[in-house]
Motif scaffolding. Sequence first.
Motif, PDB file in Angstrom:
ATOM      1  N   SER A   1     -18.112 -23.458 -34.815  1.00  0.00           N
ATOM      2  CA  SER A   1     -18.259 -22.606 -33.640  1.00  0.00           C
ATOM      3  C   SER A   1     -19.471 -21.712 -33.778  1.00  0.00           C
ATOM      4  O   SER A   1     -19.737 -21.158 -34.844  1.00  0.00           O
ATOM      5  N   SER A   2     -20.232 -21.581 -32.699  1.00  0.00           N
ATOM      6  CA  SER A   2     -21.362 -20.652 -32.663  1.00  0.00           C
ATOM      7  C   SER A   2     -21.331 -19.879 -31.362  1.00  0.00           C
ATOM      8  O   SER A   2     -20.781 -20.348 -30.357  1.00  0.00           O
ATOM      9  N   GLN A   3     -21.913 -18.681 -31.359  1.00  0.00           N
ATOM     10  CA  GLN A   3     -21.886 -17.791 -30.201  1.00  0.00           C
ATOM     11  C   GLN A   3     -23.273 -17.641 -29.606  1.00  0.00           C
ATOM     12  O   GLN A   3     -24.236 -17.394 -30.324  1.00  0.00           O
ATOM     13  N   SER A   4     -23.385 -17.841 -28.307  1.00  0.00           N
ATOM     14  CA  SER A   4     -24.673 -17.645 -27.644  1.00  0.00           C
ATOM     15  C   SER A   4     -24.953 -16.152 -27.468  1.00  0.00           C
ATOM     16  O   SER A   4     -24.070 -15.316 -27.637  1.00  0.00           O
ATOM     17  N   GLN A   5     -26.189 -15.822 -27.148  1.00  0.00           N
ATOM     18  CA  GLN A   5     -26.534 -14.420 -26.887  1.00  0.00           C
ATOM     19  C   GLN A   5     -25.797 -13.922 -25.646  1.00  0.00           C
ATOM     20  O   GLN A   5     -25.666 -14.633 -24.651  1.00  0.00           O
ATOM     21  N   TYR A   6     -25.292 -12.687 -25.721  1.00  0.00           N
ATOM     22  CA  TYR A   6     -24.644 -12.101 -24.547  1.00  0.00           C
ATOM     23  C   TYR A   6     -24.888 -10.600 -24.547  1.00  0.00           C
ATOM     24  O   TYR A   6     -25.456 -10.031 -25.492  1.00  0.00           O
ATOM     25  N   HIS A   7     -24.472  -9.919 -23.455  1.00  0.00           N
ATOM     26  CA  HIS A   7     -24.786  -8.502 -23.261  1.00  0.00           C
ATOM     27  C   HIS A   7     -23.520  -7.695 -23.015  1.00  0.00           C
ATOM     28  O   HIS A   7     -22.505  -8.211 -22.549  1.00  0.00           O
ATOM     29  N   TYR A   8     -23.618  -6.391 -23.331  1.00  0.00           N
ATOM     30  CA  TYR A   8     -22.630  -5.411 -22.892  1.00  0.00           C
ATOM     31  C   TYR A   8     -23.237  -4.684 -21.691  1.00  0.00           C
ATOM     32  O   TYR A   8     -24.367  -4.174 -21.766  1.00  0.00           O
ATOM     33  N   VAL A   9     -22.509  -4.666 -20.603  1.00  0.00           N
ATOM     34  CA  VAL A   9     -23.009  -4.108 -19.344  1.00  0.00           C
ATOM     35  C   VAL A   9     -22.074  -2.992 -18.904  1.00  0.00           C
ATOM     36  O   VAL A   9     -20.837  -3.120 -19.017  1.00  0.00           O
ATOM     37  N   ASP A  10     -22.655  -1.863 -18.406  1.00  0.00           N
ATOM     38  CA  ASP A  10     -21.799  -0.767 -17.929  1.00  0.00           C
ATOM     39  C   ASP A  10     -21.403  -0.986 -16.481  1.00  0.00           C
ATOM     40  O   ASP A  10     -21.725  -2.032 -15.875  1.00  0.00           O
ATOM     41  N   ARG A  11     -20.702  -0.021 -15.898  1.00  0.00           N
ATOM     42  CA  ARG A  11     -20.171  -0.185 -14.537  1.00  0.00           C
ATOM     43  C   ARG A  11     -21.273  -0.305 -13.492  1.00  0.00           C
ATOM     44  O   ARG A  11     -21.038  -0.843 -12.400  1.00  0.00           O
ATOM     45  N   LYS A  12     -22.483   0.186 -13.803  1.00  0.00           N
ATOM     46  CA  LYS A  12     -23.588   0.100 -12.859  1.00  0.00           C
ATOM     47  C   LYS A  12     -24.434  -1.154 -13.065  1.00  0.00           C
ATOM     48  O   LYS A  12     -25.473  -1.321 -12.421  1.00  0.00           O
ATOM     49  N   GLY A  13     -23.978  -2.012 -13.982  1.00  0.00           N
ATOM     50  CA  GLY A  13     -24.693  -3.259 -14.213  1.00  0.00           C
ATOM     51  C   GLY A  13     -25.849  -3.150 -15.180  1.00  0.00           C
ATOM     52  O   GLY A  13     -26.623  -4.100 -15.319  1.00  0.00           O
ATOM     53  N   ARG A  14     -25.972  -2.002 -15.868  1.00  0.00           N
ATOM     54  CA  ARG A  14     -27.071  -1.837 -16.818  1.00  0.00           C
ATOM     55  C   ARG A  14     -26.683  -2.439 -18.167  1.00  0.00           C
ATOM     56  O   ARG A  14     -25.560  -2.260 -18.628  1.00  0.00           O
ATOM     57  N   GLN A  15     -27.621  -3.124 -18.790  1.00  0.00           N
ATOM     58  CA  GLN A  15     -27.378  -3.716 -20.104  1.00  0.00           C
ATOM     59  C   GLN A  15     -27.465  -2.619 -21.161  1.00  0.00           C
ATOM     60  O   GLN A  15     -28.502  -2.005 -21.366  1.00  0.00           O
ATOM     61  N   ILE A  16     -26.344  -2.375 -21.828  1.00  0.00           N
ATOM     62  CA  ILE A  16     -26.265  -1.325 -22.837  1.00  0.00           C
ATOM     63  C   ILE A  16     -26.552  -1.862 -24.236  1.00  0.00           C
ATOM     64  O   ILE A  16     -27.086  -1.173 -25.091  1.00  0.00           O
ATOM     65  N   HIS A  17     -26.206  -3.104 -24.440  1.00  0.00           N
ATOM     66  CA  HIS A  17     -26.372  -3.684 -25.776  1.00  0.00           C
ATOM     67  C   HIS A  17     -26.503  -5.199 -25.641  1.00  0.00           C
ATOM     68  O   HIS A  17     -25.857  -5.815 -24.796  1.00  0.00           O
ATOM     69  N   THR A  18     -27.359  -5.782 -26.483  1.00  0.00           N
ATOM     70  CA  THR A  18     -27.535  -7.235 -26.507  1.00  0.00           C
ATOM     71  C   THR A  18     -27.173  -7.770 -27.887  1.00  0.00           C
ATOM     72  O   THR A  18     -27.689  -7.282 -28.894  1.00  0.00           O
ATOM     73  N   ALA A  19     -26.277  -8.714 -27.903  1.00  0.00           N
ATOM     74  CA  ALA A  19     -25.875  -9.361 -29.163  1.00  0.00           C
ATOM     75  C   ALA A  19     -26.575 -10.704 -29.264  1.00  0.00           C
ATOM     76  O   ALA A  19     -26.498 -11.524 -28.349  1.00  0.00           O
ATOM     77  N   LYS A  20     -27.256 -10.923 -30.364  1.00  0.00           N
ATOM     78  CA  LYS A  20     -27.970 -12.179 -30.555  1.00  0.00           C
ATOM     79  C   LYS A  20     -27.003 -13.326 -30.822  1.00  0.00           C
ATOM     80  O   LYS A  20     -25.853 -13.119 -31.202  1.00  0.00           O
ATOM     81  N   ALA A  21     -27.507 -14.520 -30.636  1.00  0.00           N
ATOM     82  CA  ALA A  21     -26.706 -15.714 -30.921  1.00  0.00           C
ATOM     83  C   ALA A  21     -26.375 -15.774 -32.413  1.00  0.00           C
ATOM     84  O   ALA A  21     -27.150 -15.321 -33.255  1.00  0.00           O
ATOM     85  N   THR A  22     -25.195 -16.298 -32.720  1.00  0.00           N
ATOM     86  CA  THR A  22     -24.760 -16.408 -34.113  1.00  0.00           C
ATOM     87  C   THR A  22     -24.908 -17.844 -34.606  1.00  0.00           C
ATOM     88  O   THR A  22     -24.970 -18.793 -33.819  1.00  0.00           O
ATOM     89  N   MET A  23     -24.937 -17.997 -35.909  1.00  0.00           N
ATOM     90  CA  MET A  23     -25.000 -19.323 -36.515  1.00  0.00           C
ATOM     91  C   MET A  23     -23.620 -19.971 -36.482  1.00  0.00           C
ATOM     92  O   MET A  23     -22.599 -19.296 -36.356  1.00  0.00           O
TER      93      MET A  23
END
Length: 502
Positions: free
Chosen positions: A457-479
Amino acid sequence: MDESTNVLAWPTSPGHVTVRPLSSKSPCKVWLIRRESDQTYMVLKLSLTMEDVASLRQNPVTQSRKYVVDFYGTLATQLGDGLIMEYCPGGSIGDLVNSRGVFSLGECITALAPVAQTLSIMHAEGTRHGDISPANVLLTASGMPKIIDFQETASQAELVSGAGTPGFMAPEACPGGREQAAGEQDVYSLGACLWFLLSGKPPEQEILRPPVQVQFPTLPQIIQELLVESLDSDPGLRPSAEQFARTLFSSASAEPVRWEGHVSPEATHLMETVHPGTRVSSSRRGRKHAKAAGQQTKVDEPVDAWQDHPLRPTPGAMKLVGAAALGLLVVAGSLVGVNHLRAATASDATNEQTAAVEPSCRIDDVARVPACAMQQDTVVSAFLSLTQQRDRAMSKLSSGDLTAIYSSGSEQLKRDQETIATLRELGLRFEGLQTQLKNVSIKARGQGNTVVLSAESSQSQYHYVDRKGRQIHTAKATMAERIEIELVLSDRGWRIGNVLRH
């Protein structure tokens, strides 16, 4: 029905997990199982009456022999009682020759001299094995030989011959015939095994067999003579098993059997011998390095990946940093489930396969489970579909949707719900959450209607978004990392159970 795919036809017993069949025959009688109390691997042999008798004969041998597969007793399963015995992950020396080629003389000493020693003790007690062949000499985790299959074991009073493995039976062996002394035919079989290990094929009949000096011109003369005498058509001219062992030991230095790359991938991590390229300064260090080399290299955990992505500056960033740190730890803990369980592939082919399989295998009545619901392809497809649903539920922060994909009492469900609650409190959500799966397969059969799946299993890049749709944090893809997950068959179909390993 093929047991390799129909996992619900596998034998089960309380306190044990059935890992896989060890025979391609159907119905399969030999299975690899794992005792849950200490995670010990063992072999389960669904037995017949004659096999039970043979094992009772084997038992006193195993109590005093280092190079005989240990016999543990019997185990009750839903398919009947079976014998349980030691698991030798190296497989047979016959399979090893077929896979990697012939043995060196040093390897032959390691593989056969201990066997000959054990047989000499049996012969002194008036007992023979009766079916010595490369298929019945297995390798332990440390690369040492152990004898198995005592179905033909006989005492001095029962020295009726005529059984054994073609190519490794003495020429005088015939139905109803008798040995003059215990062990004569075993010694012939030892000679045939040595011939096989050195040439890759069993010896032909004496009249068709090439001279040993021609077949093995580089062997020491003492080994050439040992082959000639062991394979002599006159049983009285053969050496004893003890002489066979002593001659092997005196001919050269023993060498570790090279199994690397030829043992089943599922058993490699259990082996302990030194791998090619491992530098060894002492025997103790060599064993330590060998164990490390036998294990798969573990990729970085997702928790480490979080540390590489600090939150971006935003109003109230300090509050978010503190709160998100808690949330990310919870997510990292549970999404050792997301990184493992969210193994849905987004390929159109997988979606089409899932859509095609599920309708015909839908469980409308738990009392009438369609046979296709138990097949490996159906189980894997169900798992892919469930993990896609889980990704969507986590992205929507929907606890209700999660309950529809988990089995009752799943610990992973509780962790996912805690993650969702934490993210809601922080005012955050996932965006672009997606997991990729490779090499999904059924790993074992558990209790009841439970199977264990293995996947990368591997994880693609994804984001944490607040209620206003702003990207608060970006997590890189995992191996990619290897995971194991339970799937449970209920009246609603297959459901996710627990994460067993990551």
